[in-house]
Design a protein around this motif. Structure first.
Motif, PDB file in Angstrom:
ATOM      1  N   ALA A  74       0.917  -1.201   0.153  1.00 25.77           N
ATOM      2  CA  ALA A  74      -0.194   0.113   0.042  1.00 25.77           C
ATOM      3  C   ALA A  74       0.751   1.220  -0.127  1.00 25.77           C
ATOM      4  O   ALA A  74       1.872   1.070   0.749  1.00 25.77           O
ATOM      5  CB  ALA A  74      -0.955   0.158   1.339  1.00 25.77           C
ATOM      6  N   VAL A  75       0.517   2.060  -0.819  1.00 25.22           N
ATOM      7  CA  VAL A  75       1.244   3.344  -1.030  1.00 25.22           C
ATOM      8  C   VAL A  75       0.401   4.606  -1.187  1.00 25.22           C
ATOM      9  O   VAL A  75      -0.765   4.444  -1.719  1.00 25.22           O
ATOM     10  CB  VAL A  75       2.119   3.559  -2.533  1.00 25.22           C
ATOM     11  N   ALA A  76       0.474   5.631  -0.055  1.00 18.90           N
ATOM     12  CA  ALA A  76      -0.187   6.711  -0.203  1.00 18.90           C
ATOM     13  C   ALA A  76       0.123   7.224  -1.748  1.00 18.90           C
ATOM     14  O   ALA A  76       1.130   7.458  -2.085  1.00 18.90           O
ATOM     15  CB  ALA A  76       0.207   7.721   0.858  1.00 18.90           C
ATOM     16  N   ASP A  77      -1.057   7.765  -2.253  1.00 22.29           N
ATOM     17  CA  ASP A  77      -0.903   8.227  -3.643  1.00 22.29           C
ATOM     18  C   ASP A  77      -0.028   9.393  -3.935  1.00 22.29           C
ATOM     19  O   ASP A  77      -0.185  10.346  -3.038  1.00 22.29           O
ATOM     20  CB  ASP A  77      -2.409   8.528  -4.271  1.00 22.29           C
ATOM     21  N   ASP A  78       0.618   9.334  -5.018  1.00 23.17           N
ATOM     22  CA  ASP A  78       1.584  10.315  -5.205  1.00 23.17           C
ATOM     23  C   ASP A  78       1.658  10.457  -6.700  1.00 23.17           C
ATOM     24  O   ASP A  78       2.088   9.645  -7.307  1.00 23.17           O
ATOM     25  CB  ASP A  78       2.823  10.079  -4.537  1.00 23.17           C
ATOM     26  N   PRO A  79       0.922  11.552  -7.337  1.00 26.85           N
ATOM     27  CA  PRO A  79       0.692  11.664  -8.928  1.00 26.85           C
ATOM     28  C   PRO A  79       2.156  11.608  -9.581  1.00 26.85           C
ATOM     29  O   PRO A  79       2.186  10.811 -10.696  1.00 26.85           O
ATOM     30  CB  PRO A  79       0.058  12.883  -9.112  1.00 26.85           C
ATOM     31  N   LYS A  80       3.104  12.129  -8.838  1.00 27.66           N
ATOM     32  CA  LYS A  80       4.527  12.304  -9.768  1.00 27.66           C
ATOM     33  C   LYS A  80       4.993  10.605  -9.759  1.00 27.66           C
ATOM     34  O   LYS A  80       5.509  10.347 -10.611  1.00 27.66           O
ATOM     35  CB  LYS A  80       5.401  13.081  -8.871  1.00 27.66           C
ATOM     36  N   ILE A  81       4.685   9.949  -8.433  1.00 33.23           N
ATOM     37  CA  ILE A  81       5.377   8.732  -8.224  1.00 33.23           C
ATOM     38  C   ILE A  81       4.812   7.885  -9.523  1.00 33.23           C
ATOM     39  O   ILE A  81       5.299   7.088 -10.198  1.00 33.23           O
ATOM     40  CB  ILE A  81       5.502   8.015  -6.918  1.00 33.23           C
ATOM     41  N   ARG A  82       3.363   7.757  -9.335  1.00 33.67           N
ATOM     42  CA  ARG A  82       2.551   7.250 -10.431  1.00 33.67           C
ATOM     43  C   ARG A  82       3.070   7.388 -11.830  1.00 33.67           C
ATOM     44  O   ARG A  82       3.019   6.437 -12.545  1.00 33.67           O
ATOM     45  CB  ARG A  82       0.840   7.506 -10.350  1.00 33.67           C
ATOM     46  N   GLU A  83       3.216   8.739 -12.068  1.00 35.03           N
ATOM     47  CA  GLU A  83       3.582   9.127 -13.603  1.00 35.03           C
ATOM     48  C   GLU A  83       4.856   8.512 -13.832  1.00 35.03           C
ATOM     49  O   GLU A  83       4.956   7.763 -15.066  1.00 35.03           O
ATOM     50  CB  GLU A  83       3.636  10.685 -13.645  1.00 35.03           C
ATOM     51  N   TYR A  84       5.733   8.507 -13.246  1.00 30.01           N
ATOM     52  CA  TYR A  84       7.175   8.004 -13.586  1.00 30.01           C
ATOM     53  C   TYR A  84       7.000   6.490 -13.560  1.00 30.01           C
ATOM     54  O   TYR A  84       7.930   5.745 -14.345  1.00 30.01           O
ATOM     55  CB  TYR A  84       8.220   8.518 -12.524  1.00 30.01           C
ATOM     56  N   LEU A  85       6.537   5.994 -12.619  1.00 33.18           N
ATOM     57  CA  LEU A  85       6.441   4.531 -12.662  1.00 33.18           C
ATOM     58  C   LEU A  85       5.646   3.944 -13.965  1.00 33.18           C
ATOM     59  O   LEU A  85       6.242   2.988 -14.519  1.00 33.18           O
ATOM     60  CB  LEU A  85       5.412   3.948 -11.429  1.00 33.18           C
ATOM     61  N   HIS A  86       4.679   4.694 -14.349  1.00 37.11           N
ATOM     62  CA  HIS A  86       4.016   4.454 -15.687  1.00 37.11           C
ATOM     63  C   HIS A  86       5.010   4.600 -16.838  1.00 37.11           C
ATOM     64  O   HIS A  86       5.210   3.591 -17.633  1.00 37.11           O
ATOM     65  CB  HIS A  86       2.956   5.488 -15.882  1.00 37.11           C
ATOM     66  N   LEU A  87       5.744   5.623 -16.782  1.00 34.36           N
ATOM     67  CA  LEU A  87       6.860   5.635 -17.924  1.00 34.36           C
ATOM     68  C   LEU A  87       7.863   4.665 -17.963  1.00 34.36           C
ATOM     69  O   LEU A  87       8.277   3.910 -18.631  1.00 34.36           O
ATOM     70  CB  LEU A  87       7.516   7.185 -17.739  1.00 34.36           C
ATOM     71  N   ALA A  88       8.381   4.175 -16.648  1.00 35.68           N
ATOM     72  CA  ALA A  88       9.323   3.084 -16.456  1.00 35.68           C
ATOM     73  C   ALA A  88       8.798   1.675 -16.822  1.00 35.68           C
ATOM     74  O   ALA A  88       9.398   1.068 -17.332  1.00 35.68           O
ATOM     75  CB  ALA A  88       9.908   3.304 -14.946  1.00 35.68           C
ATOM     76  N   ALA A  89       7.482   1.843 -16.684  1.00 40.45           N
ATOM     77  CA  ALA A  89       6.833   0.439 -16.899  1.00 40.45           C
ATOM     78  C   ALA A  89       6.632   0.013 -18.296  1.00 40.45           C
ATOM     79  O   ALA A  89       6.728  -0.982 -18.870  1.00 40.45           O
ATOM     80  CB  ALA A  89       5.401   0.478 -16.216  1.00 40.45           C
ATOM     81  N   VAL A  90       6.479   1.383 -19.037  1.00 41.12           N
ATOM     82  CA  VAL A  90       6.540   1.286 -20.646  1.00 41.12           C
ATOM     83  C   VAL A  90       8.158   0.225 -20.866  1.00 41.12           C
ATOM     84  O   VAL A  90       7.846  -0.628 -21.784  1.00 41.12           O
ATOM     85  CB  VAL A  90       6.483   2.487 -21.438  1.00 41.12           C
ATOM     86  N   PHE A  91       9.012   0.809 -20.307  1.00 33.58           N
ATOM     87  CA  PHE A  91      10.194   0.044 -20.799  1.00 33.58           C
ATOM     88  C   PHE A  91      10.183  -1.466 -20.148  1.00 33.58           C
ATOM     89  O   PHE A  91      10.497  -2.223 -20.998  1.00 33.58           O
ATOM     90  CB  PHE A  91      11.545   1.022 -19.921  1.00 33.58           C
ATOM     91  N   LEU A  92       9.940  -1.318 -19.006  1.00 36.43           N
ATOM     92  CA  LEU A  92      10.135  -2.703 -18.298  1.00 36.43           C
ATOM     93  C   LEU A  92       8.803  -3.906 -18.655  1.00 36.43           C
ATOM     94  O   LEU A  92       9.293  -5.009 -18.885  1.00 36.43           O
ATOM     95  CB  LEU A  92       9.741  -2.448 -16.583  1.00 36.43           C
ATOM     96  N   ASN A  93       7.756  -2.968 -19.072  1.00 47.85           N
ATOM     97  CA  ASN A  93       6.525  -4.208 -19.589  1.00 47.85           C
ATOM     98  C   ASN A  93       6.869  -4.256 -21.069  1.00 47.85           C
ATOM     99  O   ASN A  93       6.938  -5.096 -21.921  1.00 47.85           O
ATOM    100  CB  ASN A  93       5.293  -3.994 -18.877  1.00 47.85           C
ATOM    101  N   ASN A  94       6.246  -3.014 -21.784  1.00 42.19           N
ATOM    102  CA  ASN A  94       6.010  -3.237 -23.271  1.00 42.19           C
ATOM    103  C   ASN A  94       7.255  -3.427 -23.922  1.00 42.19           C
ATOM    104  O   ASN A  94       7.166  -4.152 -24.918  1.00 42.19           O
ATOM    105  CB  ASN A  94       5.561  -1.663 -23.530  1.00 42.19           C
ATOM    106  N   PHE A  95       8.077  -2.586 -23.540  1.00 36.66           N
ATOM    107  CA  PHE A  95       9.436  -2.658 -24.535  1.00 36.66           C
ATOM    108  C   PHE A  95      10.290  -4.134 -24.245  1.00 36.66           C
ATOM    109  O   PHE A  95      10.763  -4.635 -25.071  1.00 36.66           O
ATOM    110  CB  PHE A  95      10.370  -1.388 -24.092  1.00 36.66           C
TER     111      PHE A  95
END
Lengths: 264, 264
Positions: free
Chosen positions: B158-179
């Motif tokens: 569980a993580v207290a929501d933080d929009p910046k963390i979510r946004e950078y995780l999303h970008l990193a996840a594109v590399f880690l998952n999609n790419f």
């Protein structure tokens, strides 16, 4: 299994192969360079106490059945020619290189071949031989049968050596291992720069691989590139601080979805 | 745990979330579109027989504590505004979007928030919640505590929501998952074209990921690019039949080892 085997080299492959052969019941002697003996013997005492390390060829068993050369590619022939004069019986000399022809030792040894396990080895990690392709071919049928038996007992996947298959697997492995790992490096960099722990993405990485193994990778592609989600792609390109990373993001996105070409 | 919850949507996230909440002891009712009811009810009977599916809002429990909206991003507000008039008590409405702000439902519901599990879900695969980051924030402290408790019982992170963390995780996840997945697609393509089974590389893929998880990805990079092995790179570029694949190989190799730039 019974019998004696010699391994030359105690690097990542030599280390795991010696442990595995010992586990099968074979008597394993590992030959290492005198300069490296002390540190490797120390490693061996800690992690593989039943492996006998020697640095003097005269201490090698004369009746070994196999000599596994797990040295670097450019040292295979030298190591083989040096030892083939020491070991008088008809031991089968095997290299473990993914890119050398199976008969690399022809003319140097009487009985020779390849025993190449395709995977990435490291001493720090336990190695699971299950399903690992092992390419096998020797100049002598009897040796070959025994190697297939060894590979079978390791639960690996013995394959009759085929240079074309090995070569294409090597190319594919660059994408699957090196390039995949690089995508993880990039993900790590993006997060590290923002002080976000990389392990947030560990569960997603596991899922990514489970899906690709369960189905086929092409059936499980998701994300902004395949969806043609220009808004997210534009936002992501803006977030990447390095030009070369933007170029990478763009090219891989276009490779995922060719319709994005010249639109990003 | 006790209590009633409503899920809206029975897609990949809704499916696994409903199973998990049911497992915790909560009474789960899933609301689906009438058009989709029959096929989803069939799925539910086979895979999750204890989940109650309804398509008429009047069949929803009036005293539900949470309404998890697991619909598509562009349907979150519509679904919320429609249901908030039906459910009279002070249920907390939660969206599960990785890119919408936590207060997306402000003005539509009285009690609202985000419950966003970061991972890739699919009905075909069992889902392991352990360590999965779940971003949580609500307009109401009591609801928030309960959601942290739920996430804890799922053994997720569980993580207290933080929009910046979510946004950078999303970008990193594109590399880690999609790419990453795309690198597997390419490896698969190379082998399929030569009639070599892709599963030869399954063990290597597992090792690749184990190493990256055990150490850091940047510490375990291997291969021709990082070694600066021009001969192998040249051979590989020759083996790739598509120009765009050669371009991809080249750019990723240069990204791994910038010293290769303009030399390939």
């Amino acid at each position: 299994m019974r019998g004696k085997v010699i391994l030359v080299g105690f690097g990542n492959v030599g280390y795991h192969l010696s442990l595995a052969l010992k586990e099968l019941g074979l008597q394993v002697t590992v030959m290492v360079r005198p300069q490296a003996f002390d540190s490797l013997a120390e490693q061996s005492r800690n992690h593989s106490p039943n492996i006998k390390l020697v640095c003097d060829p005269s201490n090698l068993p004369e009746d070994a059945e196999f000599v596994f050369l797990t040295v670097k590619d450019d040292q295979i022939q030298t190591a083989a020619s040096r030892l083939s004069t020491e070991i008088k019986n008809n031991a089968c000399f095997l290299h473990s290189s993914g890119i050398k022809p199976w008969n690399q030792l022809e003319g140097i040894c009487q009985n020779y071949g390849i025993f190449y396990p395709l995977n990435s080895f490291s001493k720090e990690l336990a190695f699971n031989w299950e399903g690992v392709p092992v390419f096998i071919k020797t100049s002598n049928n009897e040796s070959e049968s025994k190697l297939f038996e060894i590979a079978g007992k390791l639960e690996s996947r013995a394959v009759a050596d085929d240079p074309k298959i090995r070569e294409y697997l090597h190319l594919a492995a660059v994408f699957l291992n090196n390039f995949t790992n690089h995508m993880l490096v990039k993900a790590d960099e993006i997060l590290t720069e923002e002080n976000i722990p990389f392990d947030f993405l560990h569960p997603l990485l596991k899922t990514t691989v489970e899906k690709a193994l369960e189905s086929a990778p092409r059936n499980v592609q998701t994300g902004p590139a395949i969806r043609g989600d220009f808004q997210t792609i534009a936002r992501h390109l803006k977030m990447l601080s390095e030009f070369s990373d933007r170029k990478l993001y763009q090219l891989i996105s276009e490779s995922i979805n060719p319709q994005l070409k010249s639109k990003l």
